[in-house]
Write a protein that holds these residues in place. Sequence first.
Motif, PDB file in Angstrom:
ATOM      1  N   GLU A 160      -3.784   5.686  -0.392  1.00  0.00           N
ATOM      2  CA  GLU A 160      -3.010   4.442  -0.258  1.00  0.00           C
ATOM      3  C   GLU A 160      -2.275   4.398   1.081  1.00  0.00           C
ATOM      4  O   GLU A 160      -2.166   3.336   1.703  1.00  0.00           O
ATOM      5  CB  GLU A 160      -2.037   4.274  -1.424  1.00  0.00           C
ATOM      6  CG  GLU A 160      -2.690   4.151  -2.785  1.00  0.00           C
ATOM      7  CD  GLU A 160      -3.667   2.982  -2.917  1.00  0.00           C
ATOM      8  OE1 GLU A 160      -3.652   2.070  -2.071  1.00  0.00           O
ATOM      9  OE2 GLU A 160      -4.459   3.001  -3.867  1.00  0.00           O
ATOM     10  N   VAL A 170      -2.865  -4.926  -7.190  1.00  0.00           N
ATOM     11  CA  VAL A 170      -3.226  -4.828  -5.760  1.00  0.00           C
ATOM     12  C   VAL A 170      -4.449  -5.713  -5.477  1.00  0.00           C
ATOM     13  O   VAL A 170      -4.508  -6.399  -4.445  1.00  0.00           O
ATOM     14  CB  VAL A 170      -3.487  -3.365  -5.335  1.00  0.00           C
ATOM     15  CG1 VAL A 170      -4.055  -3.295  -3.920  1.00  0.00           C
ATOM     16  CG2 VAL A 170      -2.206  -2.549  -5.414  1.00  0.00           C
ATOM     17  N   GLU A 199       0.841  -1.209   0.000  1.00  0.00           N
ATOM     18  CA  GLU A 199       0.000   0.000   0.000  1.00  0.00           C
ATOM     19  C   GLU A 199       0.876   1.259   0.000  1.00  0.00           C
ATOM     20  O   GLU A 199       0.590   2.227  -0.718  1.00  0.00           O
ATOM     21  CB  GLU A 199      -0.932   0.011   1.218  1.00  0.00           C
ATOM     22  CG  GLU A 199      -1.884  -1.176   1.328  1.00  0.00           C
ATOM     23  CD  GLU A 199      -2.947  -1.235   0.239  1.00  0.00           C
ATOM     24  OE1 GLU A 199      -3.214  -0.198  -0.394  1.00  0.00           O
ATOM     25  OE2 GLU A 199      -3.495  -2.320   0.001  1.00  0.00           O
ATOM     26  N   GLU A 205     -12.007   1.096  -6.891  1.00  0.00           N
ATOM     27  CA  GLU A 205     -10.806   1.724  -7.434  1.00  0.00           C
ATOM     28  C   GLU A 205     -10.580   1.324  -8.895  1.00  0.00           C
ATOM     29  O   GLU A 205     -10.257   2.169  -9.724  1.00  0.00           O
ATOM     30  CB  GLU A 205      -9.579   1.337  -6.602  1.00  0.00           C
ATOM     31  CG  GLU A 205      -9.662   1.767  -5.167  1.00  0.00           C
ATOM     32  CD  GLU A 205      -8.853   3.011  -4.869  1.00  0.00           C
ATOM     33  OE1 GLU A 205      -9.470   4.085  -4.852  1.00  0.00           O
ATOM     34  OE2 GLU A 205      -7.648   2.896  -4.654  1.00  0.00           O
ATOM     35  N   PHE A 222     -11.353  -3.992   2.002  1.00  0.00           N
ATOM     36  CA  PHE A 222     -10.394  -3.837   0.897  1.00  0.00           C
ATOM     37  C   PHE A 222     -10.932  -4.446  -0.403  1.00  0.00           C
ATOM     38  O   PHE A 222     -10.682  -3.920  -1.489  1.00  0.00           O
ATOM     39  CB  PHE A 222      -9.056  -4.501   1.268  1.00  0.00           C
ATOM     40  CG  PHE A 222      -8.215  -3.658   2.189  1.00  0.00           C
ATOM     41  CD1 PHE A 222      -7.295  -2.755   1.687  1.00  0.00           C
ATOM     42  CD2 PHE A 222      -8.349  -3.756   3.567  1.00  0.00           C
ATOM     43  CE1 PHE A 222      -6.515  -1.970   2.532  1.00  0.00           C
ATOM     44  CE2 PHE A 222      -7.581  -2.977   4.424  1.00  0.00           C
ATOM     45  CZ  PHE A 222      -6.665  -2.082   3.904  1.00  0.00           C
ATOM     46  N   GLU A 237      -3.546  -1.073  -9.911  1.00  0.00           N
ATOM     47  CA  GLU A 237      -4.714  -1.408  -9.088  1.00  0.00           C
ATOM     48  C   GLU A 237      -5.093  -2.871  -9.251  1.00  0.00           C
ATOM     49  O   GLU A 237      -5.469  -3.539  -8.292  1.00  0.00           O
ATOM     50  CB  GLU A 237      -5.907  -0.514  -9.440  1.00  0.00           C
ATOM     51  CG  GLU A 237      -5.840   0.871  -8.838  1.00  0.00           C
ATOM     52  CD  GLU A 237      -5.736   0.873  -7.312  1.00  0.00           C
ATOM     53  OE1 GLU A 237      -6.405   0.057  -6.649  1.00  0.00           O
ATOM     54  OE2 GLU A 237      -4.969   1.697  -6.794  1.00  0.00           O
ATOM     55  N   HIS A 250      -4.714   3.305   3.488  1.00  0.00           N
ATOM     56  CA  HIS A 250      -4.954   1.857   3.410  1.00  0.00           C
ATOM     57  C   HIS A 250      -3.876   1.106   4.212  1.00  0.00           C
ATOM     58  O   HIS A 250      -4.179   0.161   4.944  1.00  0.00           O
ATOM     59  CB  HIS A 250      -4.908   1.360   1.956  1.00  0.00           C
ATOM     60  CG  HIS A 250      -6.010   1.910   1.106  1.00  0.00           C
ATOM     61  ND1 HIS A 250      -6.077   1.711  -0.252  1.00  0.00           N
ATOM     62  CD2 HIS A 250      -7.087   2.672   1.429  1.00  0.00           C
ATOM     63  CE1 HIS A 250      -7.159   2.313  -0.722  1.00  0.00           C
ATOM     64  NE2 HIS A 250      -7.779   2.902   0.276  1.00  0.00           N
ATOM     65  N   GLN A 275     -11.297  -2.269  -3.750  1.00  0.00           N
ATOM     66  CA  GLN A 275     -10.612  -2.572  -5.014  1.00  0.00           C
ATOM     67  C   GLN A 275     -11.585  -2.553  -6.190  1.00  0.00           C
ATOM     68  O   GLN A 275     -11.217  -2.132  -7.287  1.00  0.00           O
ATOM     69  CB  GLN A 275      -9.892  -3.922  -4.932  1.00  0.00           C
ATOM     70  CG  GLN A 275      -8.580  -3.868  -4.163  1.00  0.00           C
ATOM     71  CD  GLN A 275      -7.696  -2.691  -4.558  1.00  0.00           C
ATOM     72  OE1 GLN A 275      -7.429  -1.814  -3.755  1.00  0.00           O
ATOM     73  NE2 GLN A 275      -7.245  -2.653  -5.800  1.00  0.00           N
TER      74      GLN A 275
END
Length: 173
Positions: free
Chosen positions: A51, A98, A18, A131, A124, A95, A54, A128
């Motif tokens: 981030e 991640v 992150e 995002e 999360f 992204e 996060h 995601q």
Amino acid sequence: MTLNANVATALNNQINAELNASYIYLSMAAWFDNNGLPGFAQWFRGHSTEETEHGMRIYDFLVRRDAPVELQGIAAPQADYSSAKEVLEAALAHERSVTAQINALFELAQSEREFSTQNMLQWFIEEQTEEEDLFRTVLDQVDAAGDNRWNLLLLDKEMANGLGRDAGSDAEA
Ligand code: OFO
């Protein structure tokens, strides 16, 4: 109950991922600042801050579970890009990577029967989805602007107003 050691290690790795993302987005912000697109720069600065937040969510979780926080080094991010489109493509790809990390972390928490970690990671997983959708939307718009500088400047103004959502919306989450 003591946090499972494999999960604790993976969570520390995720803090690093992150913070690494935060650094990458800050580098992207700098690229936009240096290329006369301050609206995009502001938007990426906001994402860089998100981030870091996060990473801090996981940090706080480790503290609450009485597990050690072990910070790791962060590599220098890419500084040069050929176009706004290339930046957005790299950001969307990031992204997606991640998302894969979060999914792997969730699978590990499941196999280790770490229920509170699974619960924490639900946030999360939803984040995601949002995002990826947001970055894809911005990439589509940049793509539509094409090589036309004027179009890009108009889009830059919209970015300053927070295209898609506020860059700092995590604060309310
Ligand atoms: Fe943009 O993602 Fe963190 O998790």
